[in-house]
Scaffold this motif. Structure first.
Motif, PDB file in Angstrom:
ATOM      1  N   VAL A   3      -7.859   3.432   3.746  1.00  0.00           N
ATOM      2  CA  VAL A   3      -8.358   2.171   4.302  1.00  0.00           C
ATOM      3  C   VAL A   3      -8.583   2.306   5.805  1.00  0.00           C
ATOM      4  N   ILE A   4      -7.609   2.855   6.499  1.00  0.00           N
ATOM      5  CA  ILE A   4      -7.679   2.964   7.956  1.00  0.00           C
ATOM      6  C   ILE A   4      -8.762   3.965   8.377  1.00  0.00           C
ATOM      7  N   GLU A   5      -8.915   5.039   7.633  1.00  0.00           N
ATOM      8  CA  GLU A   5      -9.933   6.039   7.980  1.00  0.00           C
ATOM      9  C   GLU A   5     -11.350   5.529   7.752  1.00  0.00           C
ATOM     10  N   SER A   6     -11.492   4.479   6.956  1.00  0.00           N
ATOM     11  CA  SER A   6     -12.830   3.937   6.699  1.00  0.00           C
ATOM     12  C   SER A   6     -13.305   3.009   7.811  1.00  0.00           C
ATOM     13  N   HIS A   7     -12.449   2.760   8.790  1.00  0.00           N
ATOM     14  CA  HIS A   7     -12.784   1.844   9.888  1.00  0.00           C
ATOM     15  C   HIS A   7     -13.951   2.373  10.714  1.00  0.00           C
ATOM     16  N   PRO A  59     -11.844   1.325  -6.075  1.00  0.00           N
ATOM     17  CA  PRO A  59     -11.095   2.599  -6.049  1.00  0.00           C
ATOM     18  C   PRO A  59     -11.079   3.259  -4.676  1.00  0.00           C
ATOM     19  N   ILE A  60     -10.522   2.593  -3.695  1.00  0.00           N
ATOM     20  CA  ILE A  60     -10.456   3.140  -2.333  1.00  0.00           C
ATOM     21  C   ILE A  60      -9.632   4.424  -2.341  1.00  0.00           C
ATOM     22  N   GLY A  61     -10.188   5.458  -1.739  1.00  0.00           N
ATOM     23  CA  GLY A  61      -9.497   6.747  -1.688  1.00  0.00           C
ATOM     24  C   GLY A  61      -9.735   7.630  -2.890  1.00  0.00           C
ATOM     25  N   GLY A  62     -10.470   7.129  -3.880  1.00  0.00           N
ATOM     26  CA  GLY A  62     -10.717   7.919  -5.086  1.00  0.00           C
ATOM     27  C   GLY A  62      -9.845   7.461  -6.243  1.00  0.00           C
ATOM     28  N   ARG A  63     -10.172   7.928  -7.432  1.00  0.00           N
ATOM     29  CA  ARG A  63      -9.496   7.465  -8.649  1.00  0.00           C
ATOM     30  C   ARG A  63      -8.003   7.771  -8.650  1.00  0.00           C
ATOM     31  N   LYS A  64      -7.627   8.973  -8.202  1.00  0.00           N
ATOM     32  CA  LYS A  64      -6.215   9.353  -8.213  1.00  0.00           C
ATOM     33  C   LYS A  64      -5.408   8.460  -7.271  1.00  0.00           C
ATOM     34  N   GLN A  70       0.804  -1.219   0.000  1.00  0.00           N
ATOM     35  CA  GLN A  70       0.000   0.000   0.000  1.00  0.00           C
ATOM     36  C   GLN A  70       0.842   1.277   0.000  1.00  0.00           C
ATOM     37  N   THR A  71       0.326   2.301  -0.703  1.00  0.00           N
ATOM     38  CA  THR A  71       0.901   3.636  -0.602  1.00  0.00           C
ATOM     39  C   THR A  71       0.416   4.284   0.683  1.00  0.00           C
ATOM     40  N   LYS A  72       1.013   5.388   1.035  1.00  0.00           N
ATOM     41  CA  LYS A  72       0.617   6.095   2.258  1.00  0.00           C
ATOM     42  C   LYS A  72      -0.830   6.590   2.158  1.00  0.00           C
ATOM     43  N   ASP A  73      -1.190   7.161   1.009  1.00  0.00           N
ATOM     44  CA  ASP A  73      -2.544   7.696   0.848  1.00  0.00           C
ATOM     45  C   ASP A  73      -3.591   6.585   0.838  1.00  0.00           C
ATOM     46  N   TYR A  74      -3.273   5.473   0.192  1.00  0.00           N
ATOM     47  CA  TYR A  74      -4.209   4.350   0.139  1.00  0.00           C
ATOM     48  C   TYR A  74      -4.380   3.751   1.539  1.00  0.00           C
ATOM     49  N   ALA A  75      -3.259   3.578   2.250  1.00  0.00           N
ATOM     50  CA  ALA A  75      -3.321   3.030   3.607  1.00  0.00           C
ATOM     51  C   ALA A  75      -4.170   3.929   4.507  1.00  0.00           C
ATOM     52  N   VAL A  94      -4.893   7.136  13.566  1.00  0.00           N
ATOM     53  CA  VAL A  94      -4.733   6.952  12.123  1.00  0.00           C
ATOM     54  C   VAL A  94      -3.264   7.100  11.736  1.00  0.00           C
ATOM     55  N   GLU A  95      -2.626   8.145  12.233  1.00  0.00           N
ATOM     56  CA  GLU A  95      -1.223   8.375  11.891  1.00  0.00           C
ATOM     57  C   GLU A  95      -0.334   7.250  12.385  1.00  0.00           C
ATOM     58  N   ARG A  96      -0.605   6.747  13.603  1.00  0.00           N
ATOM     59  CA  ARG A  96       0.210   5.649  14.138  1.00  0.00           C
ATOM     60  C   ARG A  96       0.040   4.384  13.308  1.00  0.00           C
ATOM     61  N   LEU A  97      -1.202   4.083  12.935  1.00  0.00           N
ATOM     62  CA  LEU A  97      -1.463   2.857  12.185  1.00  0.00           C
ATOM     63  C   LEU A  97      -0.909   2.945  10.765  1.00  0.00           C
ATOM     64  N   VAL A  98      -1.006   4.116  10.154  1.00  0.00           N
ATOM     65  CA  VAL A  98      -0.423   4.303   8.819  1.00  0.00           C
ATOM     66  C   VAL A  98       1.087   4.120   8.891  1.00  0.00           C
TER      67      VAL A  98
END
Length: 282
Positions: A135-139, A182-187, A127-132, A148-152
């Protein structure tokens, strides 16, 4: 000093609860600030000695980021903490991961080979930082910003497994839908697909896509991880709904190994999988 050491030690032996972990991080951050001020150093001065910007030192003191063990060791020595800061290292390492994942994170660092099957998202090791973060923010329930920052940070830290000196073989079977979502959006999704392709340039990393149209699936129960340890032995890991289970029974592990082998025969080849991911990356 002694009381502080005992308090940190008690945190580390509190059973790993989220509340205990959060409190211990705040204790560590407070002690780092205390020893810095006793040494009459500003955040900028300590950051210069440790090789970090002042805002990073501030994040450590506010329990917003977790320093790596080497940084804690250097800070303990520079500030004359006499082992008080160093005593928190085991808990700081654990705090990077969700409570249910900590046992397997320790095993993962020692494994000689890692194979996994992922059903819902791109594997954490890719996973990239933004994708991770997405995912974590959707919990649900939601994590705090600090959590969130610690888990990322912990998820990205695990990725050293792919590039460490002995380069253990790491293989992924990933469901087609997990790659397409497309978690996090298309970009963010496109950048994630590019990252997967970059990781596949590593000779010890391989991915096979499990097509959605497979009619008979040998692992319909959910995802899994297989870890070949230096003992030698193979361990399994099963996870779902924030619960986890490390499987050590030889018969049960053998069943998981058989399932994984069958999945590999049904999945796309590595070459076909790369072509599929290239299309997703545009």
């Amino acid at each position: 000093m002694t009381a502080v050491s005992e308090e940190v030690g008690n945190m580390m032996n509190s059973g790993g609860s989220g509340e205990g972990t959060s409190k211990a991080l705040r204790v560590f951050g407070g002690q780092l600030k205390l020893f810095r001020e006793l040494a009459e150093l500003s955040r900028e001065e300590l950051g210069t000695k440790l090789g970090y910007a002042p805002h990073t030192i501030k994040a450590y003191e506010l329990a917003q980021r977790i320093p790596d063990p080497a940084t804690v060791e250097r800070a303990d020595e520079l500030l004359g903490a006499r082992g008080v800061l160093r005593a928190a290292i085991p808990l700081l390492e654990e705090a990077q991961y969700p409570t249910f994942f900590r046992d397997v994170a320790k095993l993962e660092r020692k494994c000689m080979r890692r194979c996994s099957y992922e059903t819902l998202v791109v594997p954490g090791l890719l996973q990239t930082k933004d994708y991770a973060r997405a995912v974590i923010e959707s919990h649900v329930p939601i994590h705090s910003d600090d959590e969130v920052e610690r888990l990322v940070s912990g998820r990205l830290e695990r990725q050293v497994l792919l590039t460490r000196e002995d380069r253990p073989p790491v293989h992924f079977v990933v469901e087609q839908c997990a790659l397409e979502r497309p978690i996090g959006g298309r970009k963010v999704h496109r950048e994630q697909m590019v990252r997967v392709l970059e990781r596949l340039r590593l000779r010890n990393v391989s991915v096979q896509v499990m097509p959605t149209n497979v009619e008979e699936h040998p692992c319909i129960d959910g995802g899994m991880v297989l870890l070949e340890m230096p003992d030698p032995r193979t361990l399994g890991y099963l996870e779902g709904h924030a619960r986890s289970q490390v499987v050590s029974d030889r018969k049960k592990v053998a069943e998981l190994v058989d399932r994984y082998a069958m999945m590999r025969t049904q999945a796309l080849s590595t070459g076909e999988s790369i072509q599929f991911i290239e299309k997703l990356a545009g």
